[in-house]
Design an enzyme around this catalytic site. Sequence first.
Site, PDB file in Angstrom:
ATOM      1  N   HIS A  88      29.367  33.191  42.585  1.00 24.13           N
ATOM      2  CA  HIS A  88      28.524  34.311  42.182  1.00 24.13           C
ATOM      3  C   HIS A  88      28.277  34.383  40.680  1.00 24.13           C
ATOM      4  O   HIS A  88      27.478  35.209  40.230  1.00 24.13           O
ATOM      5  CB  HIS A  88      29.129  35.625  42.683  1.00 24.13           C
ATOM      6  N   ASP A 111      28.156  42.688  48.602  1.00 24.88           N
ATOM      7  CA  ASP A 111      29.339  41.910  48.237  1.00 24.88           C
ATOM      8  C   ASP A 111      30.605  42.680  48.613  1.00 24.88           C
ATOM      9  O   ASP A 111      30.638  43.911  48.561  1.00 24.88           O
ATOM     10  CB  ASP A 111      29.308  41.676  46.718  1.00 24.88           C
ATOM     11  N   ASP A 115      32.560  42.751  41.194  1.00 21.77           N
ATOM     12  CA  ASP A 115      32.266  41.771  40.138  1.00 21.77           C
ATOM     13  C   ASP A 115      31.966  42.452  38.805  1.00 21.77           C
ATOM     14  O   ASP A 115      31.079  42.036  38.056  1.00 21.77           O
ATOM     15  CB  ASP A 115      31.112  40.853  40.543  1.00 21.77           C
ATOM     16  N   ASP A 215      26.367  38.007  48.467  1.00 23.09           N
ATOM     17  CA  ASP A 215      27.555  37.171  48.580  1.00 23.09           C
ATOM     18  C   ASP A 215      27.968  37.183  50.048  1.00 23.09           C
ATOM     19  O   ASP A 215      28.175  38.246  50.629  1.00 23.09           O
ATOM     20  CB  ASP A 215      28.666  37.755  47.702  1.00 23.09           C
ATOM     21  N   ASP A 217      30.619  36.748  51.380  1.00 19.46           N
ATOM     22  CA  ASP A 217      31.911  37.375  51.682  1.00 19.46           C
ATOM     23  C   ASP A 217      31.777  38.874  51.953  1.00 19.46           C
ATOM     24  O   ASP A 217      32.749  39.527  52.340  1.00 19.46           O
ATOM     25  CB  ASP A 217      32.959  37.078  50.609  1.00 19.46           C
ATOM     26  N   GLU A 260      28.202  31.810  47.562  1.00 18.59           N
ATOM     27  CA  GLU A 260      29.600  31.714  47.994  1.00 18.59           C
ATOM     28  C   GLU A 260      29.794  31.152  49.403  1.00 18.59           C
ATOM     29  O   GLU A 260      30.813  31.398  50.043  1.00 18.59           O
ATOM     30  CB  GLU A 260      30.314  33.071  47.862  1.00 18.59           C
TER      31      GLU A 260
END
Length: 288
Positions: A88, A111, A115, A215, A217, A260
């Site tokens: 990312h 996400d 971050d 992302d 995840d 990711e």
Amino acid sequence: MDLGQIRRGVDMGPSAMRYAGLIEEIQDLGFEVSDYGDITIHRSTTGSNQEQKLRNLKEIIKTSEELCRELDEILTKGGFPLVLGGDHSISIGSIAGIKKHYRDLGVIWYDAHADLNTAETSPSGNIHGMSLATNLGLGHPILTKIGGYQPKIKPEHIVIIGARSIDEGEKQLIREKGIKVYTMHEIDRRGMTTIMEETIAYFKDRTDGVHLSLDLDAIDPIDAPGVGTPVLGGITYRESHLAMEMLAEAEMITSAEFVEVNPIIDHKNQTANIAVELVTSLLGKKLI
């Protein structure tokens, strides 16, 4: 690129998504696709710059500047930039290039993580956990000035969706800046339909473009096991499809990145296949 973190493998994410038929699927929707290939990543042979608490700083700066230039050129030509990651940290370069074309760029940060760390708050020194903070102008001065200016985005132009792993320094920053965050608690309690309706309404009158930074995840590892930093208890596959479908109906997304994907720890390219399905839903693919 996988330099923004420790675990290897996400550098193969773009190849996995192409292998899953991404280009062909987008073409089937009637779009003209230009694949600009991968940006070459230069790895250091002299260490990872950990003395600055930032892993692979020089290499990430170089890559970010190149990505910034590429996206600036694509938007100048009138294209819709779709960026494939990679970790990312690539959003440092992508948003730097995209923001040059918008006065008030909005960002949907889909996400499991916020971050929003800096070198001072990061427990790991991994730059992929600092990318949103960097775009806000917080952190290492060279990183924040990628593209020749800072900040790229304003706190009130961010919506984080799916967060469930937030460090203490990030929590403090979220409160200080008033950043809008829909954690898994809100999604579970209120439903994805409500979350997306509110997100779309939130951006409607305050931005002139919206970038989706997704992302993989964010999705629960039961559905998407091949990601850089998996976190249990995530958004379901179907909820994510719904989110993309609602964004497509709103016709508000002007650029996107999907990051990711880690095929090394994936099962039969399952996560890359999901990424392809989400991209095509975002671009208007319907069930009927």
